[in-house]
Scaffold this active site. Structure first.
Site, mmCIF file in Angstrom:
data_model
loop_
_atom_site.group_PDB
_atom_site.id
_atom_site.type_symbol
_atom_site.label_atom_id
_atom_site.label_comp_id
_atom_site.label_asym_id
_atom_site.label_seq_id
_atom_site.Cartn_x
_atom_site.Cartn_y
_atom_site.Cartn_z
ATOM 1 N N CYS A 42 35.787 73.187 9.887
ATOM 2 C CA CYS A 42 35.726 71.963 10.850
ATOM 3 C C CYS A 42 37.241 71.417 10.636
ATOM 4 O O CYS A 42 37.941 71.532 11.546
ATOM 5 C CB CYS A 42 34.852 71.151 10.283
ATOM 6 S SG CYS A 42 35.107 69.578 11.557
ATOM 7 N N CYS A 64 33.542 66.566 4.993
ATOM 8 C CA CYS A 64 34.302 65.989 6.206
ATOM 9 C C CYS A 64 34.055 64.433 6.455
ATOM 10 O O CYS A 64 32.644 64.007 6.181
ATOM 11 C CB CYS A 64 33.879 66.712 7.433
ATOM 12 S SG CYS A 64 34.830 66.268 8.990
ATOM 13 N N HIS A 74 30.230 59.414 8.233
ATOM 14 C CA HIS A 74 29.928 58.842 9.502
ATOM 15 C C HIS A 74 28.412 58.842 9.696
ATOM 16 O O HIS A 74 27.677 57.877 9.979
ATOM 17 C CB HIS A 74 30.615 59.272 10.799
ATOM 18 C CG HIS A 74 31.844 59.043 10.904
ATOM 19 N ND1 HIS A 74 32.616 57.800 10.555
ATOM 20 C CD2 HIS A 74 32.972 59.557 11.572
ATOM 21 C CE1 HIS A 74 33.795 57.808 10.810
ATOM 22 N NE2 HIS A 74 34.070 59.043 11.335
ATOM 23 N N HIS A 120 28.869 70.804 7.654
ATOM 24 C CA HIS A 120 29.448 71.316 8.724
ATOM 25 C C HIS A 120 30.511 72.077 8.726
ATOM 26 O O HIS A 120 31.263 72.181 9.563
ATOM 27 C CB HIS A 120 29.139 70.450 9.906
ATOM 28 C CG HIS A 120 30.222 69.234 9.783
ATOM 29 N ND1 HIS A 120 29.991 68.331 9.119
ATOM 30 C CD2 HIS A 120 31.583 69.328 10.467
ATOM 31 C CE1 HIS A 120 31.243 67.514 9.099
ATOM 32 N NE2 HIS A 120 31.899 68.275 10.107
ATOM 33 N N SER A 122 33.091 63.045 9.189
ATOM 34 C CA SER A 122 31.901 63.241 10.066
ATOM 35 C C SER A 122 30.578 63.205 9.295
ATOM 36 O O SER A 122 29.645 62.332 9.826
ATOM 37 C CB SER A 122 31.909 64.370 11.092
ATOM 38 O OG SER A 122 33.346 64.189 11.853
#
Ligand code: NAD
Ligand code: ZN
Ligand code: ZN
Length: 361
Positions: free
Chosen positions: A162, A38, A43, A59, A40
């Site tokens: 997610c 993902c 990030h 995750h 994220s």
């Protein structure tokens, strides 16, 4: 066990032999079957979200329960599960008021000074979202898990962990998209494509996909978009306003940029709402056009993990996949072994993949 470790921001992950503790009260040891990649995670690599290296990312996983700690009653060895970072304590104000996705379950984590769940040669490793799924095994709270149907393929179940829950939930739970309504989705990665599917499932009449990459717009149509707007072929806002004769009722931003949040708000009609699904880092602010917000009574609303109650939502999303309403096969661009995790991030940066999935033997 083998895991991919981030030692410092903006470095490639390195595969290492990591030590994992035994499950304690309320904890479950899983064999990871698959983990989606993902944005994220990216990030965090780029230092935009707070998470201290050295750490293990990942995750968006599905796996099989291997061992359970004392007092664990919800799962047993052999159960197929999805793990979610919306860990819930079940006792706090957010949990009891029906917003468990705002809990975070920090008190279920190992506390400072306690034996860490993961270590590398004695050094504690931070576990993203108490999950850390870029690893052969995961030691997680029981309250991060939902059991799923045995007939659900785990590489596709992972996506629900997610991106799919964030996207479907943004449409169905946060925005409560109404049948027949007109919506736009800016950013058609794993999250945006899932928002599009949530809008389709809710019965939206018109779903306008916006992306800079034409192939993403094609993919968006195959999962439910009715129109595609190329953000690299001129002003996306003007194109959406033209297509809709005045703007959409609800617009979703699924990238995480100030400029596209502003576009989302600008492409809504009077009384419209822009939903911020893309993540901005701490200290990254958005600027709002005051006149438009007040005089045209527009709203801006964040959406965290699709405002989920994941033990209710995820089994439904599994049913949606198995009955053909939710398209997951189309969203998977590549299945890769853990050793190729950095390739997944390279492709994400270039925008050449929709969703990549790390698969374990
Ligand atoms: N709110 C939440 O709970 C939650 C949960 C998961 C992910 N996220 C966030 O959602 C965002 C999207 O995640 P993802 O995994 O789908 O990312 P992704 O990188 O797969 O997709 C981003 C998409 O945006 C497109 N894009 C980039 N710049 C653009 C622009 N200027 N105009 C139009 N399109 C543009 C890219 O081509 C790509 O298709 C990230 O910020 C991620 O952190 C939020
Ligand atoms: Zn995510
Ligand atoms: Zn709680």
């Amino acid at each position: 066990m083998k895991a991919a470790v981030l030692h410092a921001y903006n470095e490639p992950l390195k595969i290492a032999e990591v030590q994992i503790d035994e499950p304690r009260s309320g904890e479950v040891l899983l064999r990871t079957a698959a983990s989606g990649v993902c944005h994220s995670d990216l990030h965090i690599i780029e230092g935009r979200l707070p998470a201290p290296p050295p750490l293990v990312l990942g995750h968006e996983p599905a796996g099989i329960v291997e061992r359970v700690g004392e007092d664990v009653t919800y799962v047993k060895p052999g159960d197929p599960v999805i793990a979610c970072l919306s860990v819930f304590c079940g006792k706090c104000e957010y949990c009891t008021a029906g917003r468990p996705y705002l809990c975070g379950g920090a008190q279920l984590d190992r506390q400072p000074g306690d034996t860490p769940r993961l270590t590398l040669d004695g050094t504690p490793l931070y576990q993203m979202g108490q999950l850390a799924s870029f690893a052969e095994k995961m030691l997680v709270p029981e309250n991060s898990l939902v059991k799923i149907r045995e007939d659900m393929p785990l590489d596709r179940a992972a996506l629900i962990g997610c991106g799919v829950t964030t996207g479907l939930g943004a449409a169905l739970n946060t925005a409560r998209v109404r049948a027949g309504s007109t919506v736009a989705v800016i950013g058609c990665g794993g999250v945006g494509l899932s928002i599009i599917q949530g809008c389709r499932i809710a019965g939206a009449g018109r779903i306008i996909a916006v992306d800079t990459q034409d192939w993403k717009l094609e993919l968006a149509r195959t999962v439910g978009a009715t129109d595609g707007v190329s953000a690299s072929a001129g002003d996306a806002v003007a194109q959406v306003i033209e297509l809709t004769g005045g703007g959409v009722e609800q617009a979703f931003e699924a990238i995480g940029l100030n400029a596209t949040v502003q576009q989302a708000l600008a492409m809504t009609r009077k009384g419209g709402t822009a939903f911020m699904v893309g993540v901005l880092g701490i200290g990254e602010n958005i600027e709002l056009p005051g006149f438009d917000v007040v005089i045209n009574e527009k709203r801006i609303q964040g959406s965290m993990m699709g405002s989920n109650a994941f033990r209710i939502d995820m089994p439904r999303y599994v049913d949606f996949y198995l009955n053909g309403q939710l398209k997951l096969d189309e969203m998977i661009s590549a299945r890769r072994p853990l050793e190729e995790v950095n390739t997944c991030f390279d492709e994400m940066r270039k925008g050449t993949a929709a969703r990549s999935v790390i698969v374990f033997d």
